[in-house]
Design a protein around this motif. Structure first.
Motif, short mmCIF file in Angstrom:
data_model
loop_
_atom_site.label_atom_id
_atom_site.label_comp_id
_atom_site.label_asym_id
_atom_site.label_seq_id
_atom_site.Cartn_x
_atom_site.Cartn_y
_atom_site.Cartn_z
N UNK A 118 0.81 -1.23 0.00
CA UNK A 118 0.00 0.00 0.00
C UNK A 118 0.84 1.27 0.00
N UNK A 119 2.00 1.22 0.64
CA UNK A 119 2.90 2.39 0.64
C UNK A 119 3.45 2.61 -0.76
N UNK A 120 3.82 1.53 -1.41
CA UNK A 120 4.35 1.60 -2.77
C UNK A 120 3.32 2.15 -3.74
N UNK A 121 2.08 1.74 -3.59
CA UNK A 121 1.01 2.24 -4.46
C UNK A 121 0.84 3.74 -4.31
N UNK A 122 0.89 4.25 -3.08
CA UNK A 122 0.78 5.69 -2.85
C UNK A 122 1.96 6.43 -3.47
N UNK A 123 3.16 5.87 -3.26
CA UNK A 123 4.36 6.51 -3.80
C UNK A 123 4.35 6.53 -5.33
N UNK A 124 3.90 5.44 -5.94
CA UNK A 124 3.81 5.39 -7.40
C UNK A 124 2.88 6.47 -7.93
N UNK A 125 1.78 6.70 -7.23
CA UNK A 125 0.82 7.73 -7.64
C UNK A 125 1.43 9.12 -7.62
N UNK A 126 2.45 9.32 -6.79
CA UNK A 126 3.07 10.65 -6.66
C UNK A 126 4.47 10.71 -7.28
N UNK A 127 4.88 9.65 -7.95
CA UNK A 127 6.19 9.65 -8.59
C UNK A 127 7.35 9.59 -7.61
N UNK A 128 7.09 9.08 -6.41
CA UNK A 128 8.12 8.96 -5.38
C UNK A 128 8.68 7.54 -5.39
N UNK A 129 9.99 7.42 -5.29
CA UNK A 129 10.61 6.10 -5.27
C UNK A 129 11.00 5.70 -3.84
N UNK A 130 10.80 4.43 -3.53
CA UNK A 130 11.17 3.88 -2.23
C UNK A 130 12.53 3.21 -2.35
N UNK A 131 13.50 3.71 -1.58
CA UNK A 131 14.84 3.14 -1.59
C UNK A 131 15.07 2.36 -0.31
N UNK A 132 15.52 1.12 -0.44
CA UNK A 132 15.86 0.32 0.72
C UNK A 132 17.35 0.50 1.00
N UNK A 133 17.69 0.95 2.22
CA UNK A 133 19.09 1.07 2.62
C UNK A 133 19.54 -0.30 3.11
N UNK A 134 20.71 -0.75 2.66
CA UNK A 134 21.13 -2.13 2.91
C UNK A 134 21.89 -2.33 4.22
#
Length: 276
Positions: A118-134
């Motif tokens: 659900x977080x990814x869907x919201x971010x996609x709608x706003x053109x925001x990318x989710x980066x995972x720090x390793x």
């Protein structure tokens, strides 16, 4: 490539104070840490007053905490920060995956998918990318190239990728250069941090001891060949943000030492042939 830094190194200062210092000292952007409250009006004022470019927020926590109250609080805070990033039009929200230590890696991948969808869907709608720090210390399963392959196969989205931090790979005895080409389209931006390993202490303590035989350093003061690293990024088509994550204990004794360390790291990276 552009060089900025993660604000955690100056967490005792307000965002406005950090932004003024950053612009005065020729840093090109900020990555904002969790010490800064998710206050939209404050962010807007700082940007308007200083002209600083903010690429996004980072909030790495264990979102699969066993304690229900703590887990709920962490997820609610992440939700506030995701909403801020989306409202402000920042580029990234950077997180860890969360981990349930009583479950297998495969089960944790499923937990992460359920949590992030659900977080990814919201971010996609706003053109925001989710980066995972390793980072392996922040409640995280995304700690190796092998695990990245599994996670990205399970969650196939161009909006989910990596904040690629080579210091953690070195600490885990993983090649920091080889994965760059394989994950070229998933490296959204880079954390500039080095790692020093004390082989004498390692030979006495062993890797079961999580600390004591290694420490994080400023770029150029550890084991990473930064010219090779930047060249590998360029050859993979990367021309983005290099965010200095200053956690070097030798340059952290005072605020002035922290600032000297940030400038030292910036100048070192800019002088490398591969950066030109």
């Amino acid at each position: 490539m552009k060089i900025g830094f993660l604000t955690n190194a100056l967490r005792k200062r307000s965002l406005e104070e950090i932004a003024k210092w950053a612009t005065k000292n020729d840093f090109e952007f900020l990555e904002v840490g969790p010490h800064v409250p998710a206050d939209k009006s404050m962010f807007k004022k700082v940007i308007e007053d200083t002209g600083i470019h903010i690429i996004g927020l980072i909030f790495c926590r264990n979102f699969q905490e066993k304690n229900e109250r703590k887990r709920r609080e962490l997820r609610e805070e992440l939700k506030r920060r995701v909403e801020l990033v989306c409202d402000m039009g920042f580029e990234f929200i950077t997180i860890s995956t969360g981990v349930d230590k009583d479950k297998s890696f495969d089960d944790n991948v499923k937990l992460f998918k359920e949590f992030i969808t659900p977080i990814l869907e919201k971010c996609e709608d706003h053109g925001v990318r989710i980066a995972i720090e390793n980072c392996p210390d922040t409640g995280n399963i995304a700690t190796s190239p092998h695990r990245w392959e599994v996670i990205f196969k399970e969650i196939d989205s161009k909006y989910l990728g990596l904040c690629y931090d080579p210091s953690h790979l070195v600490r885990l005895f993983i090649d920091p250069y080889r994965p760059i080409r394989r994950f070229a389209d998933k490296i959204f931006y880079v954390h500039a941090k080095d790692t020093e390993i004390d082989r004498a202490k390692l030979s006495w303590l062993g890797i079961i001891e999580k600390r004591g035989w290694w420490r994080y350093r400023l770029p150029g003061l550890g084991l990473i060949d930064w010219n090779r690293f930047l060249l590998a990024l360029r050859e993979a088509g990367f021309n983005g943000y290099i965010s200095i994550e200053h956690e070097d204990p030798l340059w952290s004794t005072t605020e002035e030492k922290v600032k000297e360390g940030l400038i030292l790291a910036r100048n070192y990276l800019r002088k490398l042939p591969a950066f030109q």
